[in-house]
Design a protein around this motif. Sequence first.
Motif, short mmCIF file in Angstrom:
data_model
loop_
_atom_site.label_atom_id
_atom_site.label_comp_id
_atom_site.label_asym_id
_atom_site.label_seq_id
_atom_site.Cartn_x
_atom_site.Cartn_y
_atom_site.Cartn_z
N LEU A 195 -10.70 -7.52 90.90
CA LEU A 195 -9.81 -6.72 90.06
C LEU A 195 -8.41 -6.40 90.99
CD1 LEU A 195 -9.75 -5.21 87.41
CD2 LEU A 195 -10.45 -3.48 88.61
N ILE A 196 -8.55 -6.25 92.17
CA ILE A 196 -7.29 -5.95 93.18
C ILE A 196 -6.30 -7.01 93.04
CG2 ILE A 196 -6.37 -5.80 95.36
CD1 ILE A 196 -8.88 -4.07 95.99
N TYR A 197 -7.07 -8.35 93.21
CA TYR A 197 -6.17 -9.62 93.10
C TYR A 197 -5.54 -10.00 91.82
CZ TYR A 197 -5.11 -14.40 93.86
OH TYR A 197 -4.63 -15.82 93.96
N LYS A 198 -6.39 -9.51 90.74
CA LYS A 198 -5.64 -9.82 89.52
C LYS A 198 -4.49 -8.72 89.03
CE LYS A 198 -7.11 -10.49 84.58
NZ LYS A 198 -8.16 -10.29 83.76
N LYS A 199 -4.69 -7.49 89.83
CA LYS A 199 -3.72 -6.55 89.46
C LYS A 199 -2.46 -6.97 90.41
CE LYS A 199 -2.26 -2.43 88.33
NZ LYS A 199 -2.27 -1.82 86.76
N ALA A 200 -2.82 -7.39 91.65
CA ALA A 200 -1.36 -7.75 92.58
C ALA A 200 -0.67 -8.88 91.52
CB ALA A 200 -1.93 -8.32 93.79
N LEU A 201 -1.11 -9.89 90.81
CA LEU A 201 -0.33 -10.86 90.19
C LEU A 201 0.74 -10.13 89.22
CD1 LEU A 201 -3.10 -13.64 89.77
CD2 LEU A 201 -1.06 -13.69 91.09
N HIS A 202 0.09 -8.95 88.66
CA HIS A 202 0.86 -8.17 87.53
C HIS A 202 1.80 -7.07 87.75
CE1 HIS A 202 -2.46 -10.64 85.74
NE2 HIS A 202 -1.80 -10.90 84.95
N LEU A 203 1.69 -6.88 89.13
CA LEU A 203 2.54 -5.70 89.57
C LEU A 203 4.03 -5.69 89.28
CD1 LEU A 203 1.09 -4.56 93.16
CD2 LEU A 203 0.65 -3.41 90.78
N SER A 204 4.53 -4.81 88.68
CA SER A 204 5.92 -4.41 88.50
C SER A 204 6.71 -4.18 89.95
CB SER A 204 6.38 -3.32 87.61
OG SER A 204 5.87 -1.82 88.33
N ASN A 205 8.03 -4.35 89.76
CA ASN A 205 8.82 -4.31 91.24
C ASN A 205 8.55 -2.67 91.76
OD1 ASN A 205 10.53 -6.78 91.74
ND2 ASN A 205 10.75 -6.51 89.52
N VAL A 206 8.63 -1.86 91.05
CA VAL A 206 8.55 -0.36 91.22
C VAL A 206 7.21 -0.54 92.06
CG1 VAL A 206 7.88 2.04 90.57
CG2 VAL A 206 9.79 0.54 89.41
N SER A 207 6.16 -0.70 91.52
CA SER A 207 4.69 -0.82 92.38
C SER A 207 4.51 -1.40 93.58
CB SER A 207 3.54 -1.43 91.36
OG SER A 207 3.63 -0.57 90.14
N HIS A 208 5.49 -2.59 93.53
CA HIS A 208 5.63 -3.55 94.75
C HIS A 208 6.23 -2.59 95.88
CE1 HIS A 208 3.97 -7.44 94.79
NE2 HIS A 208 4.51 -7.69 93.76
N LYS A 209 7.27 -1.81 95.54
CA LYS A 209 7.83 -0.98 96.77
C LYS A 209 6.80 0.02 97.02
CE LYS A 209 12.68 -1.64 94.56
NZ LYS A 209 13.58 -1.01 94.08
N LYS A 210 6.22 0.51 95.90
CA LYS A 210 5.39 1.48 96.48
C LYS A 210 4.09 0.98 97.26
CE LYS A 210 2.17 5.16 94.29
NZ LYS A 210 1.66 5.63 93.15
N PHE A 211 3.58 -0.16 97.01
CA PHE A 211 2.63 -0.99 97.94
C PHE A 211 3.03 -1.90 98.48
CE2 PHE A 211 0.57 1.36 94.07
CZ PHE A 211 -0.41 2.18 94.96
#
Length: 1171
Positions: A195-211
Amino acid sequence: MFSSLRRWGACRVYEPVPGGLDTQKCSPEKSASFFSKVTYSWFSRIIILGYKKPLEREDLFELNESDSPYIVCPIFEKQWRKEVLRNQDRQKASFHREDHTRKPSLLSALWNTFKSSLIHVALFKMFADILSFTSPIIMKQMIIFCEHSPDSSWTGYGYAVALFAVAFSQTLILQQYQRFSLLTSAKIKTAVTGLIYKKALHLSNVSHKKFSTGEIINLMSSDAQQLMDLTANLSVLWSAPFQILMAVFLLWQELGPAVLAGVAVLFLVLPINAFVAIRIKKLKKNQTKNKDTQIKLLKEILHGIKILKLYAWEPAYKNKIIKIRDQELEFQKSSTYLSVCSMLMLTCIPFLVSLATFGVYFSLDEGNILTATKAFTSMSLFNILRIPLFDLPTVISAVVQTRISLCRLEDFLNSEELSLRNIETNYIGDHAIGFTNASFSWDKTGIPVLKDLNMKIPEGALVAIVGHVGSGKSSVLSAILGEMQKLTGVVQRKGSVAYVSQQAWIQNCILQENILFGSIMQKQFYERILEACALLPDLEQLPNGDQTEIGERGVNISGGQKQRVSLARAVYSGADIYLLDDPLSAVDVHVGKQLFEKVIGSSGLLKNKTRILVTHNLTLLPHVDFIVVMESGRVAQMGTYEELLSKTQNIHNLLQVFSGQEKGPALKQVSAINSRNVLKDQILEQENRPSMDHGKQFSMKKEKIPVGGDMFIIDIRFHYYLRTWLNYTLDVIGTILVILGAFPLFILGIIPLVFLYFTIQRYYIASSRQIRRLSGASRSPVISHFSETLLGVSTIRAFGHEQRFIQQNREVVNENLVCFYNNVISNRWLSIRLEFLGNLMLFFTALLAVLAGNSIDSAIVGLSISYALNITQSLNFWVRKACEIETNAVSIERVCEYEDIDKEAPWIMSRRPPVQWPNKGVVEFINYQARYRDDLGLALQDITFQTNGEEKIGIVGRTGAGKSTLSNSLFRIVERSGGKIIIDGIDISTIGLHDLRGRLNIIPQDPVLFSGTLQMNLDPLDNYSDSELWEVLELCHLKEFVQSLPKKLLHEISEGGENLSVGQRQLVCLARALLRKTKILILDEATASIDFETDNLVQNTIRKEFSDCTILTIAHRLHSIFDSDRVLVLDSGRIIEFGAPQNLIHQKGLFFRMTTEAGMTQDLGTKDQLL
C-alpha cells in the motif's frame, strides 16, 4: 513500423512479470501427511540439501498461494478503500467538528483483512497456554506419588508418560502458533508495504515535500517492520493476563490467600513499568525522527560524494554525521538505561513475588508447612508466571512504539494524491494538447508558477519551448503530465504520453530492459531505434552489449549514454505525445545532430508524433513547427519561426531571449546570427563521469557501506544475542548438572541425546546460514526497487506504467517472503526436534524418579522435574541464538571489511604548500600516466604539456578520450600510475589532498545540491560573510531570484535541489566557485542547462572575475573554447594536438574535423573577421 507499434504501444501491453502465481512451484507442504505437517518433516529435504551444498534460490520452496503478495495485497487494498469510503460517509453524516478530523484507520483495515488469521493464531496460543499449566499439576501428582510410595508403580509410569505427552503436545501446538503468527505478521507487513508503494506512485508534489525519499523508505523498512514485529507477539496482550490469572488461581489452590501478597507486589511494580514504557516511547519517537534525518543525509552524501571530495568538504559533512550519530548514541544510552531498569525489575519480580507469598503464607498460620509438593508446584507456577511478566511490559512498549508507526503510516497513506482533475485525458478533439486560461501551482495554496496559459498544439506538431532559467519551461511539461496543481482553466490531452526528463532516469537492470520498459520485443524496430539514438557504438564498448547490467542510477554509463537510453525508451513506447525536456543537453555535437535528424525532427522516427521539446538550442528553431517563448510563467510569444521574426517589434526581444545578440536589420542577418551561435546551441556529451568500471570505483562500493542494518545489528542486536546465548548456555549446563546430581543414571540417556542434539544442530546451522544469506540478499532489491521508483516516479506516471511497477514490487517482495517463509519453517523444524529431545530428557527424569520410588527424597524429585521442565525451551533458544550470533557476525565482518578498503591519501601531510600557493597558475604534466584500477588499461598515456600563468586552455576530445580523467587527475581523484603533475613548482603527489583540492577550483557539470539552506549549500564551512554571498549571487544573476524568496539565504533547498530548476542549480554551483576564487579554475561545461542570454552573462562573469586565473575548460560545447589561448586535443588518452585554435584549424587535424562536424569552421572564420 510506427503504425504497427501504435496499437500495442498505446494500450500498454507488457511482458508478463516472472515470479507470478502461474510460475510458482507448489510447496510439498500441501501434499504432506498430517504427521509430516505437524513435525515439519516435509522440510527435511531442504535441511539435508543445505548440509550437502550451499543453497540457492531455486532450492527453496515457494509460498503457499494464500500467503503470496499477489493475493494478499489486492485483498488489503480493497479493505483500505472500503475504510476510506466509510470514513468519508462518517464525515458527511457528522456535524461535529472533531469527527471531521478523523482519518481512515489503518488498524481497522488490517483487522478486517486478517481477522480470521489472527483468531486462528489466538486459538493455538490459548491451547498451548492451557497445556503449559497441565505440566505442574502432573508434577505435583508425581511428587505426591514419590512421597507416599504407592503399591502399584504403574501409576507413576502413567504420570511419566502423561508428563511427556503433555509436553510434546504443547511443543506441537506452540510451533504451529509460532508458524502462523510469524507468517501472518509477514503478510501484514507485505500488505502495508504494498500500500505504501502504491501510494508513493500517486503522491502529489505537496506530499512529496512533506515526505522525503528517506522518510518514505523508512516507513517501509522501519515502521512496517515495527508493525510486523508487534503482530508476531500480539497474542501476548491477552495471553499474558490469562496466564497470570491462571497462575494466581492455581497458586491460590496451593497457598490460599497468601498469593494476594504476590499479586500486590505485581500491582506495585506495574506503574513503574508504565513510567518506563512512556519514557521509552518518547525516546523512540525522537530516535525515529533522528533516523529519518540520518538516512536522508547519508543518502545525499553517498550520491554527492565526488562533489564533497572536489571541494574538500568532507570534514563539514563528517561533523554532521558525527553530530547525528552522537544524538543516536545518546538516545540509545538513555533507552538502554531504562531497559536495564526494566529488566532488573522483571528479573526480581518472581523472587519478590515468591518471597512475599511464602512470607505471608508462614505468617498467616503457624500450622502452614511448606512441603516439597507445595514448594515445587508453586515454584513451577511462579516460573510460568515469570514469562508473561517479562513479555507483557515489552509488548506494551512495542504497542506504544507501533502506535507511533501507525500514526506515521496513516499520515502518509492519507496524504494528498495527484488530482485526476488536473488534466482531461479523454479528450477526442482536433488538437493533441490544449490550454485554456490555465494557471498552475505546485500546491493548492501556492503562488501560481504558470499563469494564463492559452495554446492549442495540433497533432503531429513539433513544438519548441524556450525561455530564461526559471521561466517555466519544464513546468509546462509537468502541467501536461498532470504533475502540477491546476488552479484555473482547462487542460486537455489526447492520447498516450512518453516523457524524457532533463536528468535521465535509468533503472538498475540490463540496458535492453531499460529501453523496452516492459513492452514486447520487436527486433527490427528495436534495432532501428538503437541506430537512430546512436547507441550502436556504445553497445560495442559495453562488455555484454545491450545485455550489460546497468548499475544503480546508471553509475556505469556516461551522462550522454543515459540520455540516449532514456530517449530510446520513449521512442520504443510508441506513444502519441512526446515530452522532451532538453534531451540533447548531455550529448556531443554530431550525436545531437543525429538525434534531431533521425528521431525528433521532421524526417525522424517521431515525425508523425506530437513532440514538445524544451531546448536552449537556437539552431533547431527553424526546423520546428511552433515556438513557445516562456517568460515568468507566462507565454510571452507563440508562433512559427517566420511569424515571430516577421513581427519587427518583437525581433529584438526574441533574440534577447535566445542569444543576447543585437537586433539585425533583416531576416538574412538574423539567420547569420543563428549560424554565429551554432556552438552555443550544440551540446556535447556529458563527460564529467567516468566510464563503466570507473563509475563503479567512484560509487565507493555503496552496497558495502554499513550505514543501515549492519550498524543497527552491532548497536542493538549482537550484544543482546551474545548475552542471551550465554544465559541459556548456563541454564542448560546447570539443569543437566542438577539432574545428574539427583539421578546419576541420567547420564546414560543424556549421551545419545547430546549426540542427536549436535547432529541436528550441525545440519540446521549449515542450512539456516544459507537461508539467512538468501534472505538478506533478497531484502536489498526491495529497498533498491522502492528507491529507484521514487526517483523515477514522474517518468513512470507519464508512461502510465504504475500497475507494472506495482507488479514488479510484488515480485521482489515475493522473493523476500519466500526466503522468510523457508527461514520460519527451518526454525520450526529445529524447534520441534530440539524440544522433542528436551521432552525426552523430562521423560527420562520422571522415569528415573518413578524407578527410585521412596529411596529418594521427594524434594529432590521436585527439584529435578521442575528444572527438566525448563530445559525444553533453553535447548531451543541455545541453538537459535548460536545461529543468530554466527549470522549477525557478518555485520561486524562487513564493517571490518569496509575499514580495510584502500583509502585515499591523507588530507593533510607533513609537507604543506605556502599559504599563497598557487600564485602563478602554472600547471605542468610530465610523462603523466593514470589508470582507474590495477586491472584496467591506462586512461591517460604519456601526457606532457605546460600551461602559462593566467592562460586559458580548452580541452577537447571525443567520448572516452580522457578529458574527465585529466580533470580527476588534477584533483587526485585518480592517482598517477607514472609521471607527475607540478603546479607552481610543487609536485601535487607530495602534499595532502585537502591542501591540493582546497587551492583548486571547479565548476562541475552535474549541479549537485544538498538539502539544507541555500547559505549552507554555498558555504558549508561558514568561511564567508553574508555580504560576500550576496555579491557572488549578483555576479551569477541569482540575486533577484533569492531576494524574492521569503527566507532569502535561509531558503530551504529540498532533497537533491528539486525545488530549483537545473539551470538555477548550475548557477548556484557557479556561485560556489566565485566564493572560492583561486588561481586555477577547471570548467566542466558549467552552463549546459541555462538559456543563452544567461549563458553569455555568466561567460562574461567568468572572464572578468577569473581574468587573472589559469582556466582549463573541458569543452562539451566547442563554443566555450573559442576564446581560449590554446586548445589541447585528446584521443585515446594521448595528446594529439596542442596549440592555438586558429593554428589547429589550419593543420586540418582532429580538431578541424570536430569543428567541421559541428558546422563551426565557417563560423571560426567569421569570428576572426569580427575580431
